[in-house]
Write an enzyme that holds these catalytic residues in place. Structure first.
Site, PDB file in Angstrom:
ATOM      1  N   ALA A   1       0.892  -1.251  -0.002  1.00 40.13           N
ATOM      2  CA  ALA A   1       0.032  -0.280   0.054  1.00 40.13           C
ATOM      3  C   ALA A   1       0.891   1.119  -0.055  1.00 40.13           C
ATOM      4  O   ALA A   1       1.989   0.956   0.515  1.00 40.13           O
ATOM      5  CB  ALA A   1      -0.878  -0.220   1.163  1.00 40.13           C
TER       6      ALA A   1
ATOM      7  N   GLY B   1       0.692  -5.021   1.335  1.00 41.05           N
ATOM      8  CA  GLY B   1      -0.737  -5.051   0.432  1.00 41.05           C
ATOM      9  C   GLY B   1      -0.232  -5.658  -1.066  1.00 41.05           C
ATOM     10  O   GLY B   1      -1.261  -6.324  -1.468  1.00 41.05           O
TER      11      GLY B   1
ATOM     12  N   GLU C   1       4.891  -4.898   7.240  1.00 35.42           N
ATOM     13  CA  GLU C   1       4.156  -4.025   8.042  1.00 35.42           C
ATOM     14  C   GLU C   1       4.772  -3.891   9.366  1.00 35.42           C
ATOM     15  O   GLU C   1       4.438  -2.539   9.737  1.00 35.42           O
ATOM     16  CB  GLU C   1       2.790  -4.272   7.834  1.00 35.42           C
ATOM     17  CG  GLU C   1       1.848  -4.188   6.783  1.00 35.42           C
ATOM     18  CD  GLU C   1       2.087  -5.321   5.647  1.00 35.42           C
ATOM     19  OE1 GLU C   1       2.701  -6.287   5.921  1.00 35.42           O
ATOM     20  OE2 GLU C   1       1.028  -5.540   4.827  1.00 35.42           O
TER      21      GLU C   1
HETATM   22  N1  CO8 Z   1       4.697   3.050  -0.718  1.00 34.82           N
HETATM   23  C1  CO8 Z   1       4.881   4.277  -1.401  1.00 34.82           C
HETATM   24  N2  CO8 Z   1       6.133   4.315  -2.141  1.00 34.82           N
HETATM   25  C2  CO8 Z   1       6.823   3.287  -2.263  1.00 34.82           C
HETATM   26  C3  CO8 Z   1       6.547   2.037  -1.837  1.00 34.82           C
HETATM   27  C4  CO8 Z   1       5.491   2.058  -0.935  1.00 34.82           C
HETATM   28  N3  CO8 Z   1       4.866   0.836  -0.419  1.00 34.82           N
HETATM   29  N4  CO8 Z   1       7.527   1.155  -2.022  1.00 34.82           N
HETATM   30  C5  CO8 Z   1       8.461   1.691  -2.715  1.00 34.82           C
HETATM   31  N5  CO8 Z   1       8.215   3.129  -2.926  1.00 34.82           N
HETATM   32  C6  CO8 Z   1       8.788   3.988  -3.686  1.00 34.82           C
HETATM   33  C7  CO8 Z   1       9.799   4.649  -2.945  1.00 34.82           C
HETATM   34  O1  CO8 Z   1       9.562   5.661  -1.797  1.00 34.82           O
HETATM   35  C8  CO8 Z   1      10.840   5.098  -4.122  1.00 34.82           C
HETATM   36  O2  CO8 Z   1      10.472   6.195  -4.379  1.00 34.82           O
HETATM   37  P1  CO8 Z   1      11.384   7.713  -4.824  1.00 34.82           P
HETATM   38  O3  CO8 Z   1      12.105   7.161  -5.934  1.00 34.82           O
HETATM   39  O4  CO8 Z   1      10.170   8.782  -4.915  1.00 34.82           O
HETATM   40  O5  CO8 Z   1      12.156   7.834  -3.378  1.00 34.82           O
HETATM   41  C9  CO8 Z   1      10.328   4.318  -5.063  1.00 34.82           C
HETATM   42  O6  CO8 Z   1       9.355   3.352  -4.916  1.00 34.82           O
HETATM   43  C10 CO8 Z   1      11.543   3.097  -5.451  1.00 34.82           C
HETATM   44  O7  CO8 Z   1      11.739   2.590  -4.121  1.00 34.82           O
HETATM   45  P2  CO8 Z   1      13.146   2.207  -3.480  1.00 34.82           P
HETATM   46  O8  CO8 Z   1      14.022   3.262  -4.090  1.00 34.82           O
HETATM   47  O9  CO8 Z   1      13.025   2.156  -1.999  1.00 34.82           O
HETATM   48  O10 CO8 Z   1      13.505   1.040  -4.186  1.00 34.82           O
HETATM   49  P3  CO8 Z   1      14.820  -0.178  -3.726  1.00 34.82           P
HETATM   50  O11 CO8 Z   1      14.897  -1.022  -4.792  1.00 34.82           O
HETATM   51  O12 CO8 Z   1      15.876   0.456  -3.014  1.00 34.82           O
HETATM   52  O13 CO8 Z   1      13.630  -0.968  -2.649  1.00 34.82           O
HETATM   53  C11 CO8 Z   1      11.636  -1.958  -1.620  1.00 34.82           C
HETATM   54  C12 CO8 Z   1      12.704  -1.610  -2.848  1.00 34.82           C
HETATM   55  C13 CO8 Z   1      12.530  -3.054  -0.901  1.00 34.82           C
HETATM   56  C14 CO8 Z   1      10.436  -2.534  -2.236  1.00 34.82           C
HETATM   57  C15 CO8 Z   1      11.663  -0.827  -0.948  1.00 34.82           C
HETATM   58  O14 CO8 Z   1      10.925   0.352  -1.814  1.00 34.82           O
HETATM   59  C16 CO8 Z   1      10.516  -0.855   0.230  1.00 34.82           C
HETATM   60  O15 CO8 Z   1      10.840  -1.268   1.291  1.00 34.82           O
HETATM   61  N6  CO8 Z   1       9.312  -0.453   0.132  1.00 34.82           N
HETATM   62  C17 CO8 Z   1       8.392  -0.610   1.202  1.00 34.82           C
HETATM   63  C18 CO8 Z   1       7.577  -1.764   1.233  1.00 34.82           C
HETATM   64  C19 CO8 Z   1       6.533  -2.015   2.327  1.00 34.82           C
HETATM   65  O16 CO8 Z   1       7.129  -1.689   3.515  1.00 34.82           O
HETATM   66  N7  CO8 Z   1       5.651  -2.399   2.113  1.00 34.82           N
HETATM   67  C20 CO8 Z   1       4.400  -2.462   2.877  1.00 34.82           C
HETATM   68  C21 CO8 Z   1       3.579  -1.311   2.810  1.00 34.82           C
HETATM   69  S1  CO8 Z   1       2.164  -1.159   4.038  1.00 34.82           S
HETATM   70  C22 CO8 Z   1       1.185  -2.108   3.533  1.00 34.82           C
HETATM   71  O17 CO8 Z   1       1.139  -2.564   2.333  1.00 34.82           O
HETATM   72  C23 CO8 Z   1       0.052  -2.447   4.455  1.00 34.82           C
HETATM   73  C24 CO8 Z   1      -1.214  -2.813   3.779  1.00 34.82           C
HETATM   74  C25 CO8 Z   1      -2.190  -2.807   4.392  1.00 34.82           C
HETATM   75  C26 CO8 Z   1      -3.574  -3.394   3.450  1.00 34.82           C
HETATM   76  C27 CO8 Z   1      -4.482  -2.384   3.394  1.00 34.82           C
HETATM   77  C28 CO8 Z   1      -5.006  -2.267   2.089  1.00 34.82           C
HETATM   78  C29 CO8 Z   1      -4.089  -1.671   1.389  1.00 34.82           C
END
Ligand code: CO8
Length: 259
Positions: free
Chosen positions: A66, A110, A133
């Site tokens: 998400a 998500g 999460e």
């Molecule tokens: N939300 C918003 N932006 C994101 C997300 C995300 N989940 N994941 C990545 N991005 C963005 C980054 O902020 C970045 O943006 P920018 O270039 O503007 O800084 C861009 O995508 C590229 O990401 P990274 O530079 O971090 O790329 P890496 O290759 O270094 O890392 C990862 C990739 C490991 C996937 C890393 O981006 C990461 O850890 N992302 C977050 C993963 C996460 O925590 N997911 C869980 C989110 S919470 C959730 O899903 C709750 C669900 C609840 C369900 C409710 C229904 C929706």
């Protein structure tokens, strides 16, 4: 409907293909994207020509979860009163034709939950699954704490959810989360092959099989077996059952008319 955050096309006139398309954000799922996804799935579900759907993302990410930026400032009262974030995810659960998730790259939070809402997951060998999460001070909110233990068992679900670690495609296949793992450049061929095959079967029996397996996933055994029996008996009222069995007996290929 014109879509901005997903791409929609058909394959062979009978498979609906939906590609999540927020590549810069690694397909982070926000309300607008989920609304578009729900609308596209519903449209394919209602389209007589379509027998199966494939949901996919980019090579780097199926979906990284998400949209954290969109959620960051919400209060409890905001999300509780408005049923925010999860509200528009329910559309997927109402889809009656099969939906295959073709997962390459990250399927996190998500994104992993979205893949698990599909009927089965075909993974590329670069896929990574996780429920991170816990690292954000929350827990999975779109069914992850319910579907993951059913898919992979309590031990691995606890491990993944409490540590927030990712598992690769090989571990996901061993654990039973994904049905097949293929090289990343073969992912769409594999998923489309399965979807085209399913589309040629009797739509009535395909939908009944999906409904009945979901009942196994969501209810107790006695209730599930009774539900299966009712559907099994009911399929003897279809032309497709007559056609399928007659074709077998007469050693010819069945021609299903989906009725
Ligand atoms: N939300 C918003 N932006 C994101 C997300 C995300 N989940 N994941 C990545 N991005 C963005 C980054 O902020 C970045 O943006 P920018 O270039 O503007 O800084 C861009 O995508 C590229 O990401 P990274 O530079 O971090 O790329 P890496 O290759 O270094 O890392 C990862 C990739 C490991 C996937 C890393 O981006 C990461 O850890 N992302 C977050 C993963 C996460 O925590 N997911 C869980 C989110 S919470 C959730 O899903 C709750 C669900 C609840 C369900 C409710 C229904 C929706």
């Amino acid at each position: 409907m014109a879509y901005e955050l997903i791409e929609v096309r058909t394959e062979g006139g009978k498979v609906g293909v939906i590609t999540l398309n927020r590549p810069k954000q690694l397909n982070a799922l926000n309300d607008a994207l989920m609304d578009e996804l729900g609308a596209a799935l519903k449209a394919f579900d209602a389209d007589e020509a379509i027998g199966c759907m494939v949901l996919t993302g980019s090579e780097k990410a199926f979906a990284a979860g998400a949209d954290i930026g969109a959620m960051a400032s919400y209060s409890f009262a905001d999300v509780y009163k408005g049923d925010y974030i999860t509200r528009n995810w329910e559309a997927i659960r109402a889809i009656r034709k099969p939906v295959i998730a073709a997962v390459s790259g990250f399927a996190l939070g998500g994104g992993c939950e979205l893949a698990m809402m599909c009927d089965f997951i075909i993974a590329a060998d670069n896929a990574k699954f996780g429920q991170p999460e816990i690292k954000l001070g929350i827990i999975p909110g779109a069914g992850g704490t319910q579907r993951l233990p059913r898919a992979v068992g309590k031990a691995k679900a606890m491990d993944l959810t409490l540590t927030g670690r990712m598992m690769d495609a090989a571990e996901a296949e061993r654990a039973g989360l994904v049905s097949r793992v293929v090289p990343v450049d073969k992912l769409m061929d594999e998923a489309l092959g399965a979807a085209l095959m399913i589309s040629d079967y009797s739509r009535v029996s395909v939908m009944a099989a999906k409904e009945s397996i979901n009942r196994a996933f969501e209810s107790g055994l006695a209730d599930g077996v009774m539900f299966e029996r009712r559907l099994f008996h009911a399929l003897f009222a279809t032309e497709d059952q007559k056609e399928g069995m007659d074709a077998f007996v007469n050693k010819r290929k069945a021609r299903f008319r989906h009725q």
